[in-house]
Design a protein around this motif. Structure first.
Motif, mmCIF file in Angstrom:
data_model
loop_
_atom_site.group_PDB
_atom_site.id
_atom_site.type_symbol
_atom_site.label_atom_id
_atom_site.label_comp_id
_atom_site.label_asym_id
_atom_site.label_seq_id
_atom_site.Cartn_x
_atom_site.Cartn_y
_atom_site.Cartn_z
ATOM 1 N N LYS A 29 9.705 -9.231 -5.189
ATOM 2 C CA LYS A 29 8.293 -9.565 -5.395
ATOM 3 C C LYS A 29 7.463 -9.124 -4.189
ATOM 4 N N SER A 30 8.004 -9.320 -3.000
ATOM 5 C CA SER A 30 7.307 -8.899 -1.786
ATOM 6 C C SER A 30 7.090 -7.390 -1.787
ATOM 7 N N LYS A 31 8.117 -6.643 -2.135
ATOM 8 C CA LYS A 31 8.003 -5.177 -2.180
ATOM 9 C C LYS A 31 6.996 -4.730 -3.230
ATOM 10 N N GLN A 32 7.036 -5.370 -4.399
ATOM 11 C CA GLN A 32 6.123 -4.993 -5.479
ATOM 12 C C GLN A 32 4.679 -5.323 -5.129
ATOM 13 N N LYS A 33 4.480 -6.474 -4.519
ATOM 14 C CA LYS A 33 3.125 -6.944 -4.239
ATOM 15 C C LYS A 33 2.500 -6.253 -3.029
ATOM 16 N N TYR A 34 3.307 -6.025 -1.997
ATOM 17 C CA TYR A 34 2.757 -5.494 -0.746
ATOM 18 C C TYR A 34 3.359 -4.163 -0.333
ATOM 19 N N GLY A 35 4.435 -3.760 -0.971
ATOM 20 C CA GLY A 35 5.094 -2.524 -0.574
ATOM 21 C C GLY A 35 5.518 -2.610 0.875
ATOM 22 N N ASP A 38 2.386 0.337 6.089
ATOM 23 C CA ASP A 38 2.624 1.376 7.080
ATOM 24 C C ASP A 38 1.319 1.701 7.788
ATOM 25 N N VAL A 39 1.397 2.070 9.046
ATOM 26 C CA VAL A 39 0.204 2.387 9.828
ATOM 27 C C VAL A 39 -0.622 3.502 9.180
ATOM 28 N N GLU A 40 0.016 4.383 8.455
ATOM 29 C CA GLU A 40 -0.704 5.468 7.782
ATOM 30 C C GLU A 40 -1.588 4.950 6.644
ATOM 31 N N MET A 41 -1.316 3.737 6.172
ATOM 32 C CA MET A 41 -2.091 3.142 5.083
ATOM 33 C C MET A 41 -3.361 2.458 5.589
ATOM 34 N N LEU A 42 -3.457 2.264 6.876
ATOM 35 C CA LEU A 42 -4.572 1.521 7.460
ATOM 36 C C LEU A 42 -5.686 2.491 7.833
ATOM 37 N N SER A 43 -6.805 2.392 7.150
ATOM 38 C CA SER A 43 -7.878 3.382 7.314
ATOM 39 C C SER A 43 -8.363 3.507 8.752
ATOM 40 N N LYS A 44 -8.444 2.409 9.475
ATOM 41 C CA LYS A 44 -8.928 2.461 10.862
ATOM 42 C C LYS A 44 -7.910 3.114 11.795
ATOM 43 N N CYS A 45 -6.677 3.209 11.361
ATOM 44 C CA CYS A 45 -5.614 3.729 12.224
ATOM 45 C C CYS A 45 -5.296 5.208 11.979
ATOM 46 N N LYS A 46 -5.699 5.725 10.858
ATOM 47 C CA LYS A 46 -5.272 7.069 10.452
ATOM 48 C C LYS A 46 -5.437 8.120 11.540
ATOM 49 N N ASN A 47 -6.538 8.090 12.260
ATOM 50 C CA ASN A 47 -6.805 9.113 13.269
ATOM 51 C C ASN A 47 -6.630 8.616 14.700
#
Length: 89
Positions: A29-35, A38-47
């Motif tokens: 359930k944790s994997k399905q709900k939140y996967g 990853d830092v690449e998923m965080l918009s403020k962190c991408k660059n």
């Protein structure tokens, strides 16, 4: 009850109950709900130049400060500056 994180003890992040639910089902359930957040998923962190040093920070702190699990911690800029200072030493 089992939550996504010990610092997120609110109903929204409840994954199940260890006494009544199968632990494998709770983990699934944790994997399905939140996967896997990853830092690449965080918009403020991408660059960000140091995203792999901090990993995007603590998701519980970000949520508690912004109301968004994928938000940015308030101390992000201070942390980034501190890492740069340490690199230059």
């Amino acid at each position: 009850n089992v939550y996504l994180c010990p610092s997120l003890h609110i109903e929204e992040f409840e994954l199940g109950n260890i006494r009544t639910d199968n632990i494998t089902e709770i983990m699934e359930k944790s994997k399905q709900k939140y996967g896997e957040i990853d830092v690449e998923m965080l918009s403020k962190c991408k660059n960000c130049e140091i995203k792999y040093y901090c990993g995007g920070g603590c998701r519980a702190i970000a949520f508690n400060e912004t109301g968004d699990l994928y938000g940015q911690e308030r101390n992000c800029d201070n942390y980034r500056n501190r890492v740069f200072d340490l690199m230059l030493q």
